[in-house]
Write a protein that holds these residues in place. Structure first.
Motif, mmCIF file in Angstrom:
data_model
loop_
_atom_site.group_PDB
_atom_site.id
_atom_site.type_symbol
_atom_site.label_atom_id
_atom_site.label_comp_id
_atom_site.label_asym_id
_atom_site.label_seq_id
_atom_site.Cartn_x
_atom_site.Cartn_y
_atom_site.Cartn_z
ATOM 1 N N GLY A 150 5.395 6.746 21.591
ATOM 2 C CA GLY A 150 3.894 6.732 21.281
ATOM 3 C C GLY A 150 3.525 5.630 21.209
ATOM 4 N N GLY A 151 2.221 5.444 20.514
ATOM 5 C CA GLY A 151 1.522 4.164 20.420
ATOM 6 C C GLY A 151 1.821 3.250 19.361
ATOM 7 N N THR A 152 1.096 2.187 19.035
ATOM 8 C CA THR A 152 1.650 1.360 17.822
ATOM 9 C C THR A 152 0.936 2.135 16.514
ATOM 10 O OG1 THR A 152 0.180 -0.228 19.114
ATOM 11 C CG2 THR A 152 2.004 -0.854 18.278
ATOM 12 N N ASP A 153 0.174 2.686 16.478
ATOM 13 C CA ASP A 153 -0.544 3.393 15.204
ATOM 14 C C ASP A 153 0.460 4.133 14.703
ATOM 15 O OD1 ASP A 153 -2.663 1.717 15.913
ATOM 16 O OD2 ASP A 153 -3.890 3.450 16.151
ATOM 17 N N ASP A 154 0.804 5.428 15.253
ATOM 18 C CA ASP A 154 1.840 6.287 14.801
ATOM 19 C C ASP A 154 2.840 6.600 15.894
ATOM 20 O OD1 ASP A 154 -0.094 6.623 12.724
ATOM 21 O OD2 ASP A 154 -0.858 8.583 13.315
ATOM 22 N N ILE A 155 4.100 6.075 15.295
ATOM 23 C CA ILE A 155 5.311 6.486 16.591
ATOM 24 C C ILE A 155 6.346 7.315 15.710
ATOM 25 C CG2 ILE A 155 4.673 4.126 17.409
ATOM 26 C CD1 ILE A 155 7.148 3.188 16.033
ATOM 27 N N THR A 156 7.275 7.564 16.683
ATOM 28 C CA THR A 156 8.421 8.583 16.238
ATOM 29 C C THR A 156 9.774 7.610 16.716
ATOM 30 O OG1 THR A 156 7.239 10.594 16.622
ATOM 31 C CG2 THR A 156 9.612 10.619 16.324
ATOM 32 N N THR A 157 10.379 7.446 15.751
ATOM 33 C CA THR A 157 11.728 6.945 15.949
ATOM 34 C C THR A 157 12.736 8.099 15.974
ATOM 35 O OG1 THR A 157 12.378 6.406 13.613
ATOM 36 C CG2 THR A 157 11.199 4.787 14.899
ATOM 37 N N GLY A 158 14.108 7.759 15.923
ATOM 38 C CA GLY A 158 15.092 8.652 16.028
ATOM 39 C C GLY A 158 15.016 9.741 14.931
ATOM 40 N N ARG A 159 14.614 9.208 13.705
ATOM 41 C CA ARG A 159 14.804 10.105 12.521
ATOM 42 C C ARG A 159 13.412 10.256 11.805
ATOM 43 N NH1 ARG A 159 19.527 8.126 9.147
ATOM 44 N NH2 ARG A 159 18.692 6.315 9.754
ATOM 45 N N LEU A 160 12.561 9.205 12.034
ATOM 46 C CA LEU A 160 11.226 8.957 11.264
ATOM 47 C C LEU A 160 9.829 9.254 12.117
ATOM 48 C CD1 LEU A 160 12.441 5.982 9.414
ATOM 49 C CD2 LEU A 160 12.396 8.057 8.420
ATOM 50 N N ILE A 161 9.007 9.518 11.434
ATOM 51 C CA ILE A 161 7.464 9.484 11.942
ATOM 52 C C ILE A 161 6.950 8.338 11.104
ATOM 53 C CG2 ILE A 161 5.316 10.453 12.156
ATOM 54 C CD1 ILE A 161 6.799 13.399 12.111
ATOM 55 N N LEU A 162 6.365 7.313 11.939
ATOM 56 C CA LEU A 162 5.722 6.044 11.281
ATOM 57 C C LEU A 162 4.258 6.336 11.348
ATOM 58 C CD1 LEU A 162 8.476 3.308 12.563
ATOM 59 C CD2 LEU A 162 8.372 4.496 10.515
ATOM 60 N N ARG A 188 10.286 11.568 6.996
ATOM 61 C CA ARG A 188 11.369 12.214 7.420
ATOM 62 C C ARG A 188 10.935 13.563 7.832
ATOM 63 N NH1 ARG A 188 17.317 12.583 4.779
ATOM 64 N NH2 ARG A 188 16.545 14.549 4.045
ATOM 65 N N PRO A 189 10.683 14.118 8.923
ATOM 66 C CA PRO A 189 10.094 15.448 9.095
ATOM 67 C C PRO A 189 11.166 16.346 8.974
ATOM 68 C CG PRO A 189 10.426 14.232 11.030
ATOM 69 C CD PRO A 189 11.103 13.130 9.835
ATOM 70 N N GLY A 190 11.048 17.591 9.053
ATOM 71 C CA GLY A 190 12.001 18.712 9.234
ATOM 72 C C GLY A 190 12.125 19.428 7.982
ATOM 73 N N ARG A 191 13.422 19.372 7.461
ATOM 74 C CA ARG A 191 13.802 20.253 6.525
ATOM 75 C C ARG A 191 12.945 19.795 5.065
ATOM 76 N NH1 ARG A 191 19.843 19.718 5.251
ATOM 77 N NH2 ARG A 191 19.145 18.724 3.205
ATOM 78 N N ASP A 192 12.866 18.469 5.160
ATOM 79 C CA ASP A 192 12.260 17.838 3.879
ATOM 80 C C ASP A 192 10.641 17.990 3.986
ATOM 81 O OD1 ASP A 192 14.823 17.138 2.776
ATOM 82 O OD2 ASP A 192 14.465 15.062 3.513
ATOM 83 N N ALA A 193 10.043 18.565 5.078
ATOM 84 C CA ALA A 193 8.510 18.946 5.070
ATOM 85 C C ALA A 193 8.060 17.623 4.752
ATOM 86 C CB ALA A 193 8.087 19.982 4.120
#
Length: 191
Positions: A6-18, A76-81
């Motif tokens: 993704g871009g610098t504003d919102d990105i996805t890493t291995g386990r996180l959405i920043l 943290r997406p997913g199970r933790d909503a």
């Protein structure tokens, strides 16, 4: 290091959405910034009013506009909503260096999230302005933060009094990814 999409504003890493913070994040971020367990090593930055948190978000958004990078909220997406994990990222400090920072909710300590956020932030900072050193400030007693910045590849370059800390014996550390001139050290440690 983590894979970043993704871009610098919102990105996805291995386990996180920043994500770039918004005022809608005030309640979640106030809970983080008011938690005495989170701010034990650095009590001067603890929040006591949501207005402090809202102003902090506005300052972060200004840094995004000015520097093209700033502090993200980490989810943290997913199970933790979409559970808030914490915050982290880089901004240009005093016009002379990137400053890396992060804070996590205690239930997410020790799981490598600070490392994941720091890796994404340092990658983006070096892509945007490789001419600037990457630095991190921390209180000497904060062993978790010290280990995280060392894993990113930063080395201790300065140790001195923590100005403004209510604990007169508190010591501030400055880490960097390169040697800093005496003038640059003066600028970064005079405040």
């Amino acid at each position: 290091m983590s894979d970043v999409e993704g871009g610098t504003d919102d990105i996805t890493t291995g386990r996180l959405i920043l994500r770039t913070p918004t005022l809608a994040d005030v309640p979640a971020l106030f809970a983080l910034y008011a938690d005495p367990q989170v701010w034990g090593p650095d009590p001067q930055t603890r929040h006591h009013r949501t207005g402090q948190t809202a102003q902090m978000i506005e300052n972060w958004r200004a840094a995004w506009h000015r520097d093209g990078l700033g502090i993200w909220t980490a989810w943290r997406p997913g199970r933790d909503a979409d559970a808030l994990v914490g915050i982290g990222g880089c901004f240009v400090r005093y016009g002379v260096a990137w400053n890396l920072g992060f804070r996590l909710l205690p239930r997410f300590w020790g799981r490598g999230y600070a490392q994941e956020i720091s890796a994404a932030a340092s990658t983006e900072a070096r892509r945007l302005r490789p001419d600037l050193p990457l630095t991190a400030y921390l209180v000497e007693s904060n062993d978790r933060s010290r280990r995280a910045v060392e894993r990113v590849g930063l080395d201790l370059v300065w140790r001195g009094p923590d100005a403004g800390n209510p604990d007169p014996s508190a010591v501030r550390l400055l880490y960097s990814d390169r040697r800093l001139s005496s003038e640059l050290l003066r600028v970064l440690t005079a405040h």
